[in-house]
Design a protein around this motif. Structure first.
Motif, PDB file in Angstrom:
ATOM      1  N   ARG A  38     -45.557  21.127  20.200  1.00 38.78           N
ATOM      2  CA  ARG A  38     -46.809  20.468  20.561  1.00 38.78           C
ATOM      3  C   ARG A  38     -47.039  19.238  19.678  1.00 38.78           C
ATOM      4  O   ARG A  38     -47.419  18.170  20.163  1.00 38.78           O
ATOM      5  CB  ARG A  38     -47.986  21.435  20.421  1.00 38.78           C
ATOM      6  N   LEU A  39     -46.788  19.373  18.381  1.00 40.78           N
ATOM      7  CA  LEU A  39     -46.954  18.243  17.469  1.00 40.78           C
ATOM      8  C   LEU A  39     -45.993  17.113  17.827  1.00 40.78           C
ATOM      9  O   LEU A  39     -46.387  15.935  17.850  1.00 40.78           O
ATOM     10  CB  LEU A  39     -46.711  18.689  16.024  1.00 40.78           C
ATOM     11  N   ALA A  40     -44.739  17.449  18.113  1.00 43.76           N
ATOM     12  CA  ALA A  40     -43.757  16.419  18.483  1.00 43.76           C
ATOM     13  C   ALA A  40     -44.218  15.652  19.714  1.00 43.76           C
ATOM     14  O   ALA A  40     -44.079  14.424  19.796  1.00 43.76           O
ATOM     15  CB  ALA A  40     -42.397  17.062  18.733  1.00 43.76           C
ATOM     16  N   ASP A  41     -44.779  16.347  20.676  1.00 41.78           N
ATOM     17  CA  ASP A  41     -45.295  15.696  21.881  1.00 41.78           C
ATOM     18  C   ASP A  41     -46.470  14.781  21.547  1.00 41.78           C
ATOM     19  O   ASP A  41     -46.543  13.637  22.029  1.00 41.78           O
ATOM     20  CB  ASP A  41     -45.721  16.770  22.884  1.00 41.78           C
ATOM     21  N   GLU A  42     -47.379  15.249  20.732  1.00 41.96           N
ATOM     22  CA  GLU A  42     -48.550  14.447  20.354  1.00 41.96           C
ATOM     23  C   GLU A  42     -48.153  13.183  19.607  1.00 41.96           C
ATOM     24  O   GLU A  42     -48.823  12.149  19.712  1.00 41.96           O
ATOM     25  CB  GLU A  42     -49.493  15.292  19.495  1.00 41.96           C
ATOM     26  N   LEU A  43     -47.044  13.240  18.874  1.00 48.57           N
ATOM     27  CA  LEU A  43     -46.580  12.079  18.094  1.00 48.57           C
ATOM     28  C   LEU A  43     -45.782  11.087  18.939  1.00 48.57           C
ATOM     29  O   LEU A  43     -45.400  10.030  18.447  1.00 48.57           O
ATOM     30  CB  LEU A  43     -45.722  12.563  16.928  1.00 48.57           C
ATOM     31  N   GLY A  44     -45.478  11.450  20.189  1.00 48.58           N
ATOM     32  CA  GLY A  44     -44.714  10.551  21.045  1.00 48.58           C
ATOM     33  C   GLY A  44     -43.216  10.642  20.875  1.00 48.58           C
ATOM     34  O   GLY A  44     -42.479   9.750  21.309  1.00 48.58           O
ATOM     35  N   ILE A  45     -42.734  11.720  20.248  1.00 47.77           N
ATOM     36  CA  ILE A  45     -41.287  11.957  20.171  1.00 47.77           C
ATOM     37  C   ILE A  45     -40.769  12.193  21.582  1.00 47.77           C
ATOM     38  O   ILE A  45     -41.415  12.835  22.404  1.00 47.77           O
ATOM     39  CB  ILE A  45     -40.995  13.139  19.227  1.00 47.77           C
ATOM     40  N   ASP A  46     -39.603  11.656  21.897  1.00 44.94           N
ATOM     41  CA  ASP A  46     -39.126  11.605  23.282  1.00 44.94           C
ATOM     42  C   ASP A  46     -38.595  12.935  23.816  1.00 44.94           C
ATOM     43  O   ASP A  46     -38.749  13.236  25.002  1.00 44.94           O
ATOM     44  CB  ASP A  46     -38.014  10.548  23.410  1.00 44.94           C
ATOM     45  N   VAL A  47     -37.915  13.708  22.969  1.00 47.42           N
ATOM     46  CA  VAL A  47     -37.158  14.871  23.440  1.00 47.42           C
ATOM     47  C   VAL A  47     -37.328  16.039  22.477  1.00 47.42           C
ATOM     48  O   VAL A  47     -37.383  15.835  21.260  1.00 47.42           O
ATOM     49  CB  VAL A  47     -35.644  14.555  23.538  1.00 47.42           C
ATOM     50  N   PHE A  48     -37.396  17.246  23.036  1.00 45.44           N
ATOM     51  CA  PHE A  48     -37.266  18.439  22.216  1.00 45.44           C
ATOM     52  C   PHE A  48     -36.116  19.263  22.772  1.00 45.44           C
ATOM     53  O   PHE A  48     -36.053  19.532  23.974  1.00 45.44           O
ATOM     54  CB  PHE A  48     -38.534  19.283  22.198  1.00 45.44           C
ATOM     55  N   ALA A  49     -35.199  19.691  21.891  1.00 46.63           N
ATOM     56  CA  ALA A  49     -33.989  20.396  22.317  1.00 46.63           C
ATOM     57  C   ALA A  49     -33.900  21.736  21.600  1.00 46.63           C
ATOM     58  O   ALA A  49     -34.127  21.826  20.396  1.00 46.63           O
ATOM     59  CB  ALA A  49     -32.755  19.554  22.011  1.00 46.63           C
ATOM     60  N   LEU A  50     -33.529  22.774  22.358  1.00 48.81           N
ATOM     61  CA  LEU A  50     -33.483  24.122  21.815  1.00 48.81           C
ATOM     62  C   LEU A  50     -32.161  24.782  22.187  1.00 48.81           C
ATOM     63  O   LEU A  50     -31.733  24.717  23.341  1.00 48.81           O
ATOM     64  CB  LEU A  50     -34.650  24.932  22.397  1.00 48.81           C
ATOM     65  N   GLY A  51     -31.522  25.418  21.201  1.00 44.20           N
ATOM     66  CA  GLY A  51     -30.201  25.993  21.418  1.00 44.20           C
ATOM     67  C   GLY A  51     -30.212  27.495  21.621  1.00 44.20           C
ATOM     68  O   GLY A  51     -31.117  28.196  21.163  1.00 44.20           O
ATOM     69  N   GLU A  52     -29.191  27.988  22.299  1.00 44.07           N
ATOM     70  CA  GLU A  52     -29.036  29.408  22.644  1.00 44.07           C
ATOM     71  C   GLU A  52     -28.122  30.126  21.653  1.00 44.07           C
ATOM     72  O   GLU A  52     -27.007  29.671  21.397  1.00 44.07           O
ATOM     73  CB  GLU A  52     -28.433  29.520  24.053  1.00 44.07           C
ATOM     74  N   HIS A  53     -28.600  31.262  21.128  1.00 48.72           N
ATOM     75  CA  HIS A  53     -27.780  32.106  20.262  1.00 48.72           C
ATOM     76  C   HIS A  53     -28.101  33.569  20.507  1.00 48.72           C
ATOM     77  O   HIS A  53     -29.191  33.900  20.998  1.00 48.72           O
ATOM     78  CB  HIS A  53     -28.004  31.776  18.781  1.00 48.72           C
ATOM     79  N   HIS A  54     -27.195  34.433  20.110  1.00 47.81           N
ATOM     80  CA  HIS A  54     -27.364  35.877  20.315  1.00 47.81           C
ATOM     81  C   HIS A  54     -27.012  36.606  19.021  1.00 47.81           C
ATOM     82  O   HIS A  54     -26.149  37.477  18.998  1.00 47.81           O
ATOM     83  CB  HIS A  54     -26.482  36.335  21.485  1.00 47.81           C
ATOM     84  N   ARG A  55     -27.713  36.216  17.955  1.00 50.23           N
ATOM     85  CA  ARG A  55     -27.456  36.734  16.612  1.00 50.23           C
ATOM     86  C   ARG A  55     -28.784  37.135  15.971  1.00 50.23           C
ATOM     87  O   ARG A  55     -29.842  36.644  16.366  1.00 50.23           O
ATOM     88  CB  ARG A  55     -26.811  35.645  15.747  1.00 50.23           C
ATOM     89  N   PRO A  56     -28.741  37.989  14.943  1.00 51.37           N
ATOM     90  CA  PRO A  56     -29.994  38.408  14.297  1.00 51.37           C
ATOM     91  C   PRO A  56     -30.690  37.303  13.520  1.00 51.37           C
ATOM     92  O   PRO A  56     -31.889  37.413  13.242  1.00 51.37           O
ATOM     93  CB  PRO A  56     -29.544  39.536  13.355  1.00 51.37           C
TER      94      PRO A  56
END
Length: 332
Positions: A38-56
């Motif tokens: 939400r903060l990144a969006d409010e600041l006008g950052i262009d992209v948010f990227a999230l990665g997939e993992h299956h670890r503890p």
């Protein structure tokens, strides 16, 4: 000329308590991630990227679920996976999940796909690691067909064929989602990205990528090149110096299963140097380094991967704030 975009990336690292020998509460971590997006969006950052993992030690096994939650609390930021482990995923479901995210977000979804440098998902979903390369080639081919064709007829070796079938729902841009391909340091992976006209997500062999992209007849005006590098921004030298403990702990957790030697302060300081791969420092240092690689490689996107080793929420929020204000001003 393509607009230069900046983004924030995360894997959802969970802090490890040495006393209790337990990882942090995943529910709290997910709430913190949503606040950070939400903060990144409010600041006008262009992209948010999230990665997939299956670890503890990572909380995010399904990036599209978290990104869908983020879509409801953001307005402008693009929401992408970096990456979806396509080799162990079902391309039809990947397209459906991200087209649904695209519709929820008003056309802000993107897919980043990769073979997976972590291999836990292969046995988890019943795939043979001996098929590691062929699985990715085949599934990428199918995903791209689904992305560009209303009715899909396709045949491979490792998945049942499709015969004149349509995948619903369709994304907003005539059904087509932006697809990025994440590559490591091999000529083969860069060649694949260039052949398909997909933007590449990492630094090595960029000149080779550009050459092959053009040789396969793609429009140079549509070429996109991004890098995704470990980043933390703080004006407090003590925060930067102290971050070594978080960073080394995560590198050592990963390295313990890969035969790596213990991560040292010398490596950390070397990575932070001008020639190093870590974008960790104050806003001037990070901006200078981004500008250097931006010019060197002709980048169109830089994604700052900020949560390695799970720095605390306050440090993350301040890093995102500085990245979206002081660093953004200098690199745009």
């Amino acid at each position: 000329m393509k607009k230069f975009e900046i983004g924030v990336g995360m894997f959802g690292d969970l802090a490890f308590d040495k006393e209790t020998r337990k990882f942090a509460d995943p529910q709290q971590k997910l709430q913190e991630i949503l606040a950070e997006i939400r903060l990144a969006d409010e600041l006008g950052i262009d992209v948010f990227a999230l990665g997939e993992h299956h670890r503890p030690d990572y909380v995010v096994s399904s990036p599209e679920m978290v990104l869908s939650a983020a879509a409801s609390i953001t307005k402008n930021i693009k929401l992408m996976s970096a990456v979806t482990v396509l080799s162990s995923a079902e391309p039809v479901k990947v397209y459906q999940d991200f087209s649904t995210l695209d519709l929820i977000s008003g056309g802000r979804a993107e897919i980043g796909v990769g073979r997976g440098s972590f291999i836990e998902s292969f046995p988890l979903f019943g795939y043979d690691l001996d098929d590691y390369h062929e699985l990715f080639e085949e599934k990428l081919d199918l995903l791209l067909k689904i992305n560009t064709q209303e009715n899909v007829t396709w045949k491979g070796k490792l998945r049942a064929p499709m015969e004149n079938q349509t995948v619903y729902p369709r994304a907003t841009n005539n059904g087509k989602l932006p697809v990025w391909i994440a590559v490591g340091g091999t000529p083969e992976s860069v060649l694949r990205a260039a052949r398909l006209g997909l933007p590449r997500q990492f630094k090595p062999l960029i000149d080779f990528y550009k050459k092959e992209y053009l040789r396969h007849g793609h429009n140079p005006e549509e070429m996109q090149i991004g890098i995704h590098s470990h980043t933390l921004v703080s004006e407090n030298p003590e925060v930067i110096d102290g971050y070594f403990e978080n960073y080394a702990a995560q590198m050592n957790r990963i390295g313990s299963s890969r035969g790596w030697s213990a991560y040292t302060k010398m490596q950390y300081d070397g990575g932070r140097s001008k020639e190093g791969a870590l974008f960790i420092g104050n806003s001037d240092e990070v901006a200078e380094k981004i500008n250097m690689v931006k010019e060197m490689f002709g980048l169109t996107r830089y994604i700052a991967h900020m949560d390695v080793g799970a720095p605390n929420h306050e440090v993350m929020m301040k890093s995102i704030e500085l990245f979206g204000t002081k660093v953004a001003e200098k690199v745009r």
